[in-house]
Design a protein around this motif. Structure first.
Motif, PDB file in Angstrom:
ATOM      1  N   LYS A 159      29.120  50.186  53.735  1.00  0.00           N
ATOM      2  CA  LYS A 159      27.761  49.654  53.275  1.00  0.00           C
ATOM      3  C   LYS A 159      27.270  48.689  54.429  1.00  0.00           C
ATOM      4  O   LYS A 159      28.073  48.033  55.094  1.00  0.00           O
ATOM      5  CB  LYS A 159      27.721  48.901  52.173  1.00  0.00           C
ATOM      6  N   SER A 169      23.643  46.698  56.326  1.00  0.00           N
ATOM      7  CA  SER A 169      22.423  45.918  56.058  1.00  0.00           C
ATOM      8  C   SER A 169      21.762  45.809  57.445  1.00  0.00           C
ATOM      9  O   SER A 169      22.600  45.196  58.722  1.00  0.00           O
ATOM     10  CB  SER A 169      22.107  44.790  55.507  1.00  0.00           C
ATOM     11  N   TYR A 170      20.513  46.072  57.967  1.00  0.00           N
ATOM     12  CA  TYR A 170      19.994  45.858  59.146  1.00  0.00           C
ATOM     13  C   TYR A 170      19.447  44.589  59.058  1.00  0.00           C
ATOM     14  O   TYR A 170      19.031  43.944  58.238  1.00  0.00           O
ATOM     15  CB  TYR A 170      18.832  47.078  59.440  1.00  0.00           C
ATOM     16  N   THR A 171      19.237  44.036  60.489  1.00  0.00           N
ATOM     17  CA  THR A 171      18.692  42.923  60.690  1.00  0.00           C
ATOM     18  C   THR A 171      17.036  42.891  60.637  1.00  0.00           C
ATOM     19  O   THR A 171      16.663  44.084  60.771  1.00  0.00           O
ATOM     20  CB  THR A 171      18.905  42.347  62.161  1.00  0.00           C
ATOM     21  N   TRP A 181      14.888  46.453  61.771  1.00  0.00           N
ATOM     22  CA  TRP A 181      13.883  47.264  60.844  1.00  0.00           C
ATOM     23  C   TRP A 181      12.307  47.073  61.408  1.00  0.00           C
ATOM     24  O   TRP A 181      11.826  48.236  61.545  1.00  0.00           O
ATOM     25  CB  TRP A 181      13.559  46.439  59.464  1.00  0.00           C
ATOM     26  N   TYR A 235      20.146  55.544  52.653  1.00  0.00           N
ATOM     27  CA  TYR A 235      19.348  54.241  52.483  1.00  0.00           C
ATOM     28  C   TYR A 235      19.369  53.967  51.074  1.00  0.00           C
ATOM     29  O   TYR A 235      19.402  55.045  50.191  1.00  0.00           O
ATOM     30  CB  TYR A 235      17.886  54.360  53.309  1.00  0.00           C
ATOM     31  N   PHE A 250      18.016  50.909  47.783  1.00  0.00           N
ATOM     32  CA  PHE A 250      17.366  49.584  47.418  1.00  0.00           C
ATOM     33  C   PHE A 250      18.655  48.654  47.074  1.00  0.00           C
ATOM     34  O   PHE A 250      19.732  49.079  46.469  1.00  0.00           O
ATOM     35  CB  PHE A 250      16.390  49.783  46.217  1.00  0.00           C
ATOM     36  N   HIS A 302      22.488  46.166  49.876  1.00  0.00           N
ATOM     37  CA  HIS A 302      22.724  46.775  51.147  1.00  0.00           C
ATOM     38  C   HIS A 302      21.308  47.851  51.558  1.00  0.00           C
ATOM     39  O   HIS A 302      21.020  48.331  50.506  1.00  0.00           O
ATOM     40  CB  HIS A 302      23.882  47.428  51.311  1.00  0.00           C
ATOM     41  N   ASP A 303      21.454  47.864  52.807  1.00  0.00           N
ATOM     42  CA  ASP A 303      20.231  48.703  53.321  1.00  0.00           C
ATOM     43  C   ASP A 303      20.709  50.140  53.095  1.00  0.00           C
ATOM     44  O   ASP A 303      19.955  51.116  53.230  1.00  0.00           O
ATOM     45  CB  ASP A 303      19.627  48.347  54.605  1.00  0.00           C
ATOM     46  N   GLY A 304      21.957  50.579  53.170  1.00  0.00           N
ATOM     47  CA  GLY A 304      22.537  51.809  53.335  1.00  0.00           C
ATOM     48  C   GLY A 304      24.083  51.850  53.245  1.00  0.00           C
ATOM     49  O   GLY A 304      24.695  51.090  53.202  1.00  0.00           O
ATOM     50  N   LEU A 329      22.886  45.135  63.191  1.00  0.00           N
ATOM     51  CA  LEU A 329      23.348  44.915  61.566  1.00  0.00           C
ATOM     52  C   LEU A 329      23.482  43.643  61.366  1.00  0.00           C
ATOM     53  O   LEU A 329      24.000  42.876  61.860  1.00  0.00           O
ATOM     54  CB  LEU A 329      24.716  45.823  61.280  1.00  0.00           C
TER      55      LEU A 329
END
Length: 108
Positions: free
Chosen positions: A7, A9-11, A15, A45, A47, A50-52, A77
């Motif tokens: 899992k 998440s981007y910064t 994005w 990806y 919602f 986590h972003d993905g 990330l």
């Protein structure tokens, strides 16, 4: 080969870069895992927290850790977590081994 669920998440900066220059990061993830002899089974990806998510197959824990470290060290990330997935057969084997362990709860 073992399976792993990651899992990430981007910064906000990542994005922003993807908004100005959209690209399929699944292709990059595929190249990373293939470089250690593994396979990417999915890149999604989402919602939520986590972003993905990624589903990977790697030859061993060290190879997967190398991919995770390389990606995490890249700075794109905000978070990256990987979970080793067990098959049903592996879980049954673990359950059988657990029966042989004479666990004693604290204070008993």
């Amino acid at each position: 080969m073992p399976l792993y669920l990651s899992k990430f998440s981007y910064t906000p900066e990542t994005w922003a870069r993807l908004i100005s220059n959209p690209e399929d990061r699944g292709k990059a993830a595929q190249a990373y895992i293939e470089s250690v002899g593994g396979k990417l089974h999915g890149f999604w990806y989402a919602f939520g927290a986590h972003d993905g998510y990624n589903l990977w197959e790697a030859p061993d824990n060290v190879s997967m850790a190398a991919v995770a470290l390389a990606i995490s060290g890249g700075g794109a990330l905000g978070s990256f977590e990987t979970t080793v997935l067990l098959t049903v057969d592996e879980t049954i084997e673990a359950l059988r081994k657990a029966e042989q362990i004479k666990y004693r709860p604290p204070g008993s």
